[in-house]
Structure formats: structure tokens, C-alpha cells
Design a protein around this motif. Sequence first.
Motif, PDB file in Angstrom:
ATOM      1  N   THR A  69      10.466 -38.825 -14.250  1.00  0.00           N
ATOM      2  CA  THR A  69      11.691 -38.893 -14.656  1.00  0.00           C
ATOM      3  C   THR A  69      12.372 -38.576 -13.304  1.00  0.00           C
ATOM      4  O   THR A  69      13.875 -38.799 -13.267  1.00  0.00           O
ATOM      5  CB  THR A  69      12.087 -37.745 -15.631  1.00  0.00           C
ATOM      6  OG1 THR A  69      11.822 -36.171 -14.989  1.00  0.00           O
ATOM      7  CG2 THR A  69      11.411 -37.616 -16.801  1.00  0.00           C
ATOM      8  N   SER A  70      11.949 -38.069 -12.223  1.00  0.00           N
ATOM      9  CA  SER A  70      12.842 -37.885 -10.922  1.00  0.00           C
ATOM     10  C   SER A  70      12.898 -39.263 -10.275  1.00  0.00           C
ATOM     11  O   SER A  70      13.729 -39.252  -9.190  1.00  0.00           O
ATOM     12  CB  SER A  70      12.153 -36.773 -10.244  1.00  0.00           C
ATOM     13  OG  SER A  70      10.618 -37.399  -9.638  1.00  0.00           O
ATOM     14  N   GLY A  71      12.171 -40.194 -10.541  1.00  0.00           N
ATOM     15  CA  GLY A  71      12.075 -41.577  -9.733  1.00  0.00           C
ATOM     16  C   GLY A  71      11.351 -41.364  -8.728  1.00  0.00           C
ATOM     17  O   GLY A  71      11.403 -42.406  -7.773  1.00  0.00           O
ATOM     18  N   ASN A  72      10.607 -40.293  -8.146  1.00  0.00           N
ATOM     19  CA  ASN A  72       9.716 -40.337  -7.191  1.00  0.00           C
ATOM     20  C   ASN A  72       8.280 -40.111  -7.489  1.00  0.00           C
ATOM     21  O   ASN A  72       7.921 -39.037  -7.214  1.00  0.00           O
ATOM     22  CB  ASN A  72      10.380 -39.260  -6.203  1.00  0.00           C
ATOM     23  CG  ASN A  72       9.861 -39.430  -4.848  1.00  0.00           C
ATOM     24  OD1 ASN A  72       9.994 -40.531  -4.256  1.00  0.00           O
ATOM     25  ND2 ASN A  72       9.268 -38.574  -3.945  1.00  0.00           N
ATOM     26  N   ALA A  73       7.689 -41.184  -8.052  1.00  0.00           N
ATOM     27  CA  ALA A  73       6.313 -41.251  -8.416  1.00  0.00           C
ATOM     28  C   ALA A  73       5.990 -42.872  -8.430  1.00  0.00           C
ATOM     29  O   ALA A  73       6.814 -43.464  -8.640  1.00  0.00           O
ATOM     30  CB  ALA A  73       5.953 -40.647  -9.859  1.00  0.00           C
ATOM     31  N   PRO A  74       4.871 -42.952  -8.111  1.00  0.00           N
ATOM     32  CA  PRO A  74       4.167 -44.633  -8.025  1.00  0.00           C
ATOM     33  C   PRO A  74       4.602 -45.107  -9.377  1.00  0.00           C
ATOM     34  O   PRO A  74       4.137 -44.387 -10.324  1.00  0.00           O
ATOM     35  CB  PRO A  74       2.824 -44.523  -7.486  1.00  0.00           C
ATOM     36  CG  PRO A  74       2.825 -43.149  -7.024  1.00  0.00           C
ATOM     37  CD  PRO A  74       3.404 -42.379  -7.614  1.00  0.00           C
ATOM     38  N   ALA A  75       5.260 -46.024  -9.480  1.00  0.00           N
ATOM     39  CA  ALA A  75       5.496 -46.636 -10.567  1.00  0.00           C
ATOM     40  C   ALA A  75       4.386 -47.131 -11.643  1.00  0.00           C
ATOM     41  O   ALA A  75       3.234 -47.602 -11.256  1.00  0.00           O
ATOM     42  CB  ALA A  75       6.207 -48.181 -10.342  1.00  0.00           C
ATOM     43  N   GLY A  76       4.433 -46.695 -12.741  1.00  0.00           N
ATOM     44  CA  GLY A  76       3.513 -46.692 -14.014  1.00  0.00           C
ATOM     45  C   GLY A  76       2.406 -46.044 -13.682  1.00  0.00           C
ATOM     46  O   GLY A  76       1.018 -46.268 -14.026  1.00  0.00           O
ATOM     47  N   VAL A  77       2.224 -44.875 -12.959  1.00  0.00           N
ATOM     48  CA  VAL A  77       1.040 -44.114 -12.348  1.00  0.00           C
ATOM     49  C   VAL A  77       1.448 -42.572 -13.080  1.00  0.00           C
ATOM     50  O   VAL A  77       2.437 -42.250 -12.843  1.00  0.00           O
ATOM     51  CB  VAL A  77       0.981 -44.230 -11.015  1.00  0.00           C
ATOM     52  CG1 VAL A  77      -0.466 -42.972 -10.578  1.00  0.00           C
ATOM     53  CG2 VAL A  77       0.405 -45.578 -10.617  1.00  0.00           C
ATOM     54  N   LEU A  78       0.223 -42.237 -13.463  1.00  0.00           N
ATOM     55  CA  LEU A  78       0.004 -40.734 -14.290  1.00  0.00           C
ATOM     56  C   LEU A  78      -0.842 -40.192 -13.407  1.00  0.00           C
ATOM     57  O   LEU A  78      -2.074 -40.635 -13.216  1.00  0.00           O
ATOM     58  CB  LEU A  78      -0.173 -40.708 -15.619  1.00  0.00           C
ATOM     59  CG  LEU A  78      -0.155 -39.556 -16.333  1.00  0.00           C
ATOM     60  CD1 LEU A  78       1.144 -38.697 -16.469  1.00  0.00           C
ATOM     61  CD2 LEU A  78      -1.061 -39.537 -17.797  1.00  0.00           C
ATOM     62  N   VAL A  79      -0.613 -38.869 -12.633  1.00  0.00           N
ATOM     63  CA  VAL A  79      -1.279 -38.391 -11.848  1.00  0.00           C
ATOM     64  C   VAL A  79      -1.731 -36.843 -12.527  1.00  0.00           C
ATOM     65  O   VAL A  79      -0.830 -36.255 -12.911  1.00  0.00           O
ATOM     66  CB  VAL A  79      -0.782 -38.074 -10.552  1.00  0.00           C
ATOM     67  CG1 VAL A  79      -1.648 -37.262  -9.609  1.00  0.00           C
ATOM     68  CG2 VAL A  79      -0.258 -39.206  -9.813  1.00  0.00           C
TER      69      VAL A  79
END
Length: 498
Positions: A69-79
Motif C-alpha cells: 500500500t505504501s508503493g515501496n515494495a517490489p511489484a507483485g511480490v509478497l515478502v
Amino acid sequence: MKNIYLYLAAITIIAWSGCKKNDYAEGTLSPIIAVVDMKALYKGADVTLTSDKLNGAKEMVGVVISDATSGNAPAGVLVVQNNRRNAIRGIAIELGAAAANYIPGDSVMVQLTGATLTKTNGSMRLKGISEAAVTKVASGHSIAVQAVPSGRIKATPDVYESTLVTISSAIIEPEPQQGETYAGDKLVNDGFGKVTLHTEAGANFASAVLPFSANFTGIPITSIANADTTIQVWPRTINDMFALAVIKPSPIIIAGYLTDPSGGDANQEYIQLIATRDIDFAATNFSLVTCNNAGTNPAPANGWAQGGLRSYKINLTSGTVKKGQLFYVGGNKNIWGLGTTDISNAHWISSTQYSTVDGAGFGTATGNLLANSGNVAGMAIFAGITVDATSIPLDLVMYGGSGTVYSPGPPEVGYRITNTDYYTTINPVTRQNQAFYGSGTNTSKLTLPATGNFTQLGGVYDAVTGRWTTGRTVTSIPLSKTSALSEIETDKATKIQN
């Protein structure tokens, strides 16, 4: 039935969180594998996961740490990270648009059979996981955050990649320009290495003003470009950064010490220091305090000012030093004890017969100013010659074993610390005050010096910012009766910059 299954799955995540590599339930192999064991299957080539390869397991459980939601995560990736077999490990899962369905603290169960363990641009990931293969079983789970020096992350990236870490007391290099924002790649230095703080242009905090110094929390991700490997730390939200107050530089830094001279210790031990500015000690007084915690003792109620055989104070009230100059405080002016090389030509500010003279204000005459075995010991520099239980040192070093030197109280007592390369007054994980050695994350200590060796502390200290651009590390220098002063004033000694 589905609700019952989800409830049981949540219980399973908790109950199995500490299981060993080969778990058995009534003779059956556990269906759940620890991330640490799954990642170990990768040997440089893609691995298609099967129950056989997973030692009978079919799924993994963990807690979501990424925040799409913050826009600062690799696209399409769940960590996701988990803590099983006493090992916190994480894994990035390529899930496409469904990754946005999860928020930090969600507990999930992931079906692994048929997925591929691979590396993308140097970062280990799981591919081939469908949206249906991930089940959320609970929300609001606490997330373990590890405070880790950047040098350790770089040395063992597979351990910390895709976990949540905090890099403590770090600065941005070069110093941010006025109004500079988070957007892009920024170099973070905590004194033990440098990593890249990465913020996507579309992150909702990309336009926030970048602090010069902070505790930076985020998810380490490996990136390879032009054969160069970079560790990028991706903060999740603006709350992952905790700006720190400007640190006032210390005029004096501890640079080395001799704890075990040849023959007796009485009046033969000394501390090497370095000035970060020109000092006239007659005009500006300082004091040096050592602590020795031999035997079983309660935490010192008066801290560095405990006195007796616990602490000893030497006042520094005469002489001068120049910025960047090494100088000495201690007993007789011999390099390695009685009958060894005379080093009176070194810059001595105080030569004290501590075995026959009580400390200046507190401390009983002692034949052992600096412990060379046993419980934790240390030394600290203070501004002025008045030191009491509330005094905060300018610099300190702790070394040795353990011993009881801190009590959380109330009242909280022990040896007070300041912000150095090894200690911080703000807990980087909880963001609470931690003012004493032994409280919170302030547990670092140097090893006991090797018998007969001078302990040289090499680092780089910025005299303008008060920050360690390179933290102090130990070099043990073997001494002999004929050793020269140059052997302990080497180019590996602490350096002052700016």
C-alpha cells in the motif's frame, strides 16, 4: 469447515514455530518446512519444490512484512518471514496483483508443491505460487525486527535478505542537501559498512525530507547490476525511519589500552586516547574513569562514580594536545611494564601511581586499574572533574566477560552510556530510551585482550558530525620488553577526519 481449518492453521503456525528440522507428529513428517531449510535447497540452480525435496513438507507458514500500500515494495511480490529452528529467515514470493491483498502482520500459510525456488537479479524468490496457494489465517501478528549492523548484512546477505531489519545510528552519505527527499537510492553508513536505502519514485513517502541521521528500518533485497552486487534496504513506510538528534562530537576518543603488562600490573597499565580538537586541559578539564567488576557484584548504584574497587577516577587538568594527536593516561611510562621500553617521549597527560594513590574523588588504590580477565570492565571519558550517578560519558569502551552491572530497577542503575559506534541511547527496535550498558540493545563489548598484547582500536571518527564513519575494531599488538612506541602508534590507530 473453512473457519475451523483457518483456526487450526493459526494454532499450527504458533505451535510449530519452534520445531526442529525433522518434525514428527505420531510418526509422520511435519507438513511444514522452515524457511531456513527451504532456502538451503538452492545450490545455484532453480529448484522445483516437491514433498520429497522438502523432507515430507508441503507448505510454509510465516508473517507478512512487506507493505504494497505504501508503493515501496517490489511489484507483485509478497515478502514473508518466519522464525523456526531459532532462525529468522524470509522469502520473497512472486504473487502478482494478489500481493496487494496482504498487509504487515498477516499470518499466512503457503502451499509449496510445484513452486520454483530461484534467484531473480540476485534475490532469492519463490515463483509459480498461485493466489489460491496462499491462505491468510490471522491478522495483527507481531513482527520480529532485528537490529543488525550493515557490515553483517553485507557479509551474510542470505541470512538477512527478505527479513525486517533496523540499521542503527546511521548517516546518509553524502550529507543530504537542504530539502533533499527519500526518492531514489541513498547511501547509508552506520560505521560498520554501507548499504543502499531504496525508495521508489511512486512511494507515498518519496517526497518526504531525508534526515541526515536516523535508525533506518526496511527489507534487505539483493540486486546485481553489471556484475556488482548491492544490498538495497527498502523501507515500507515513513514510520520505518526514526530521525536522531544531532550528536555533539566528543573532544576525546578512546583509541587503545594495555591491560596485562609484563610482570605486575601495579602502575604499569595505561590507556591511549586521541583528541578530536585542540585541548588545553588547564582551561578545559576532563576526567577518565575505569570500572572493574571482578567477582559477583550487584549493579553499581552510583554507576561510574561507584568508587571503592569498582571504579577509579583520574583527572585531566594540565597539559595540551593537538587535534588528531594520540596521548596517554595511566601509570608509569613504560610500553609493557617495569623494565621495558621507556615511552616518556609519548604524549602523557597523566601518569598516576594508582596502586598507592586513591582516585581523584572516588576509587580505592588498586593494583589492577584495567581488568585482564573475568567480568566485563571498561573505561569512560567525562567532561569536567565532577562525576556522579547522573553523569553521561563523552566516550566509553566496555570489554571482557559478563557480571552483574545493570539493573532495570526501579530505580534503573548501572554504567551510563552515550551514542558511540557500539552504543545508542535510543533502542533502534522499540524506539525507547536505553541509557545504560546492558539495557536494551546496549550489550556489545570487546573481547578480553590477549595476554601481553596492546589493544589497538582502529576506526574513523568525524569530528564535525560526531559520527563514526568506520566503527572501531580491535587489532591485538604483541609487545616485548624492547617494543618501540611506533608499534602502538600505527596507521591502524583511530583516525580523526574533518
